[in-house]
Design an enzyme around this catalytic site. Sequence first.
Site, mmCIF file in Angstrom:
data_model
loop_
_atom_site.group_PDB
_atom_site.id
_atom_site.type_symbol
_atom_site.label_atom_id
_atom_site.label_comp_id
_atom_site.label_asym_id
_atom_site.label_seq_id
_atom_site.Cartn_x
_atom_site.Cartn_y
_atom_site.Cartn_z
ATOM 1 N N ARG A 18 -3.674 -5.808 -11.965
ATOM 2 C CA ARG A 18 -4.541 -6.482 -10.985
ATOM 3 C C ARG A 18 -5.875 -6.874 -11.636
ATOM 4 N NH1 ARG A 18 -9.576 -6.333 -9.008
ATOM 5 N NH2 ARG A 18 -9.500 -4.072 -8.860
ATOM 6 N N ASP A 19 -6.716 -5.909 -11.933
ATOM 7 C CA ASP A 19 -8.045 -6.216 -12.471
ATOM 8 C C ASP A 19 -7.900 -6.954 -13.809
ATOM 9 O OD1 ASP A 19 -10.827 -6.100 -13.068
ATOM 10 O OD2 ASP A 19 -11.006 -4.167 -12.088
ATOM 11 N N HIS A 210 -14.295 3.726 -10.906
ATOM 12 C CA HIS A 210 -13.704 2.478 -11.421
ATOM 13 C C HIS A 210 -14.739 1.881 -12.378
ATOM 14 C CE1 HIS A 210 -11.385 -1.389 -10.921
ATOM 15 N NE2 HIS A 210 -12.563 -1.867 -11.307
ATOM 16 N N HIS A 212 -16.105 -0.189 -15.930
ATOM 17 C CA HIS A 212 -15.880 -1.274 -16.902
ATOM 18 C C HIS A 212 -16.661 -0.958 -18.174
ATOM 19 C CE1 HIS A 212 -13.629 -4.436 -14.622
ATOM 20 N NE2 HIS A 212 -13.916 -3.594 -13.652
ATOM 21 N N CYS A 243 -14.059 -9.102 -12.843
ATOM 22 C CA CYS A 243 -14.004 -9.857 -11.592
ATOM 23 C C CYS A 243 -14.356 -11.320 -11.869
ATOM 24 C CB CYS A 243 -14.983 -9.267 -10.584
ATOM 25 S SG CYS A 243 -15.071 -10.236 -9.071
ATOM 26 N N ASN A 252 -12.063 -3.385 -18.071
ATOM 27 C CA ASN A 252 -12.178 -1.995 -17.608
ATOM 28 C C ASN A 252 -12.201 -1.049 -18.795
ATOM 29 O OD1 ASN A 252 -10.503 -3.529 -15.448
ATOM 30 N ND2 ASN A 252 -11.297 -1.742 -14.396
HETATM 31 N N1 COA Z 1 -4.038 -14.146 1.491
HETATM 32 C C1 COA Z 1 -3.570 -15.397 1.606
HETATM 33 N N2 COA Z 1 -4.214 -16.382 2.234
HETATM 34 C C2 COA Z 1 -5.406 -16.088 2.789
HETATM 35 C C3 COA Z 1 -5.949 -14.806 2.706
HETATM 36 C C4 COA Z 1 -5.232 -13.810 2.027
HETATM 37 N N3 COA Z 1 -5.706 -12.567 1.891
HETATM 38 N N4 COA Z 1 -7.132 -14.811 3.334
HETATM 39 C C5 COA Z 1 -7.330 -16.049 3.798
HETATM 40 N N5 COA Z 1 -6.276 -16.828 3.474
HETATM 41 C C6 COA Z 1 -6.108 -18.256 3.763
HETATM 42 C C7 COA Z 1 -6.424 -18.596 5.205
HETATM 43 O O1 COA Z 1 -5.276 -18.437 6.003
HETATM 44 C C8 COA Z 1 -6.869 -20.025 5.087
HETATM 45 O O2 COA Z 1 -5.732 -20.842 4.926
HETATM 46 P P1 COA Z 1 -5.668 -22.333 5.555
HETATM 47 O O3 COA Z 1 -6.749 -23.095 4.851
HETATM 48 O O4 COA Z 1 -4.301 -22.769 5.190
HETATM 49 O O5 COA Z 1 -5.929 -22.136 6.983
HETATM 50 C C9 COA Z 1 -7.632 -20.038 3.773
HETATM 51 O O6 COA Z 1 -7.081 -18.960 2.999
HETATM 52 C C10 COA Z 1 -9.119 -19.843 3.930
HETATM 53 O O7 COA Z 1 -9.326 -18.673 4.745
HETATM 54 P P2 COA Z 1 -10.769 -18.039 4.974
HETATM 55 O O8 COA Z 1 -10.608 -16.882 5.877
HETATM 56 O O9 COA Z 1 -11.733 -19.129 5.359
HETATM 57 O O10 COA Z 1 -11.100 -17.467 3.555
HETATM 58 P P3 COA Z 1 -12.292 -17.841 2.568
HETATM 59 O O11 COA Z 1 -12.015 -19.155 1.943
HETATM 60 O O12 COA Z 1 -13.593 -17.629 3.251
HETATM 61 O O13 COA Z 1 -12.097 -16.708 1.436
HETATM 62 C C11 COA Z 1 -11.408 -14.473 0.923
HETATM 63 C C12 COA Z 1 -12.313 -15.345 1.762
HETATM 64 C C13 COA Z 1 -11.815 -13.039 1.223
HETATM 65 C C14 COA Z 1 -9.978 -14.712 1.359
HETATM 66 C C15 COA Z 1 -11.574 -14.814 -0.568
HETATM 67 O O14 COA Z 1 -12.927 -14.916 -0.879
HETATM 68 C C16 COA Z 1 -10.920 -13.771 -1.484
HETATM 69 O O15 COA Z 1 -9.704 -13.686 -1.542
HETATM 70 N N6 COA Z 1 -11.703 -12.995 -2.219
HETATM 71 C C17 COA Z 1 -11.197 -11.957 -3.112
HETATM 72 C C18 COA Z 1 -11.536 -12.330 -4.489
HETATM 73 C C19 COA Z 1 -10.997 -11.311 -5.473
HETATM 74 O O16 COA Z 1 -9.822 -10.984 -5.489
HETATM 75 N N7 COA Z 1 -11.890 -10.826 -6.330
HETATM 76 C C20 COA Z 1 -11.514 -9.926 -7.362
HETATM 77 C C21 COA Z 1 -11.268 -8.545 -6.905
HETATM 78 S S1 COA Z 1 -12.754 -7.649 -6.725
HETATM 79 ZN ZN ZN Z 2 -12.926 -3.840 -11.728
#
Ligand code: COA
Ligand code: ZN
Length: 309
Positions: A18-19, A210, A212, A243, A252
């Site tokens: 994942r990370d 956790h 890095h 990230c 990490n």
């Molecule tokens: N899995 C799949 N699709 C998702 C989802 C998820 N967990 N969360 C939201 N979506 C989809 C929504 O259904 C929407 O789809 P549509 O456009 O077809 O309607 C679209 O994504 C946008 O949804 P929204 O709620 O507005 O999300 P956002 O664009 O504001 O993004 C997060 C918010 C949280 C989903 C996003 O910032 C994210 O995934 N962040 C994690 C990043 C990460 O993994 N960082 C590293 C680990 S620390």
């Molecule tokens: Zn990390």
Amino acid sequence: MAAGSYMRQVHICEVGPRDGLQNAHHRIPTEAKKAWIQAIAAAGVAEIEVGSFVPPGLIPAMADTAEIVASALRIGNLKVVALAPNVKGFERATAAGAHKITFPVSASRAHSLANVRMEPEKMVEEVRKCVRLRGTKGPEIEAGVSTAFGCTMQGAVPEDDVVRLAVMLAEAGVDCVALADTVGYANPAQIRRVFRRVRGEIGSKLEAAHLHDTRGLGLANALAAFEEGVRHFDSSMGGLGGCPFAPGASGNVITEDLVFMFESMGVPTGIGIEKLMEARAHMVAALPGEPVYGHMALAGLPKGFRAAA
Ligand code: COA
Ligand code: ZN
């Protein structure tokens, strides 16, 4: 600390799939990812964070996570962990059958907005909703307090903010809280201080470190956390990781080196170093050209090395 108290098992969660892969320059084919995870488990790693349930367009390397979870569930004796950033990710992870779901909850407002597009308090509410949705039979829920030791966007992160967030998360009903040094800013004194303060507030709900290795202090920080009583560590094979939404983040703490440190100290990890090196070879073969790190892998085991009993 008394010598005898070193003789305690530590639990290592491999977060490379994942990370590591979320920040890798190269993509690993799904079948190779499954084989790599099998090889990691075969080395005795009892917990693997196999991917994240984020929008597939946002991190394409995580688009196959449901299939990866399904494959990992067939391994047996393995705690299968997945990251979720919101309710939708939690629902997808639960449907896939993940045993444990971890949420990134940044202590830095700037990183929280960049990473999950929510203020930290809003993210706590998102986690609280998931705790309610889970009911009594659902997966274990962990909250990882990201940027708990500093942030490349915000700079210093007040320790009071970290403590407050950990308390809010514990009150929201998570099973465990981890403290994450997302961008490798921590030093050992700070690790001891912050873990101690948070443990003082939420007790045994504080679980993992956790860390890095961005500034070379990964192992020193792990040892400091260990001396502060921490027995759960996240680490990444080959030192992959970082990230994508935290500028300057890199890998990490390196699993192979972490296992070597604990085993040579006489602290069992349950992990066999030779088998771990075989799993590393899988990863290197599946990610040609990807920079990988590791002192153990370069230098080999010392002559006469004996693993912890
Ligand atoms: N899995 C799949 N699709 C998702 C989802 C998820 N967990 N969360 C939201 N979506 C989809 C929504 O259904 C929407 O789809 P549509 O456009 O077809 O309607 C679209 O994504 C946008 O949804 P929204 O709620 O507005 O999300 P956002 O664009 O504001 O993004 C997060 C918010 C949280 C989903 C996003 O910032 C994210 O995934 N962040 C994690 C990043 C990460 O993994 N960082 C590293 C680990 S620390
Ligand atoms: Zn990390």
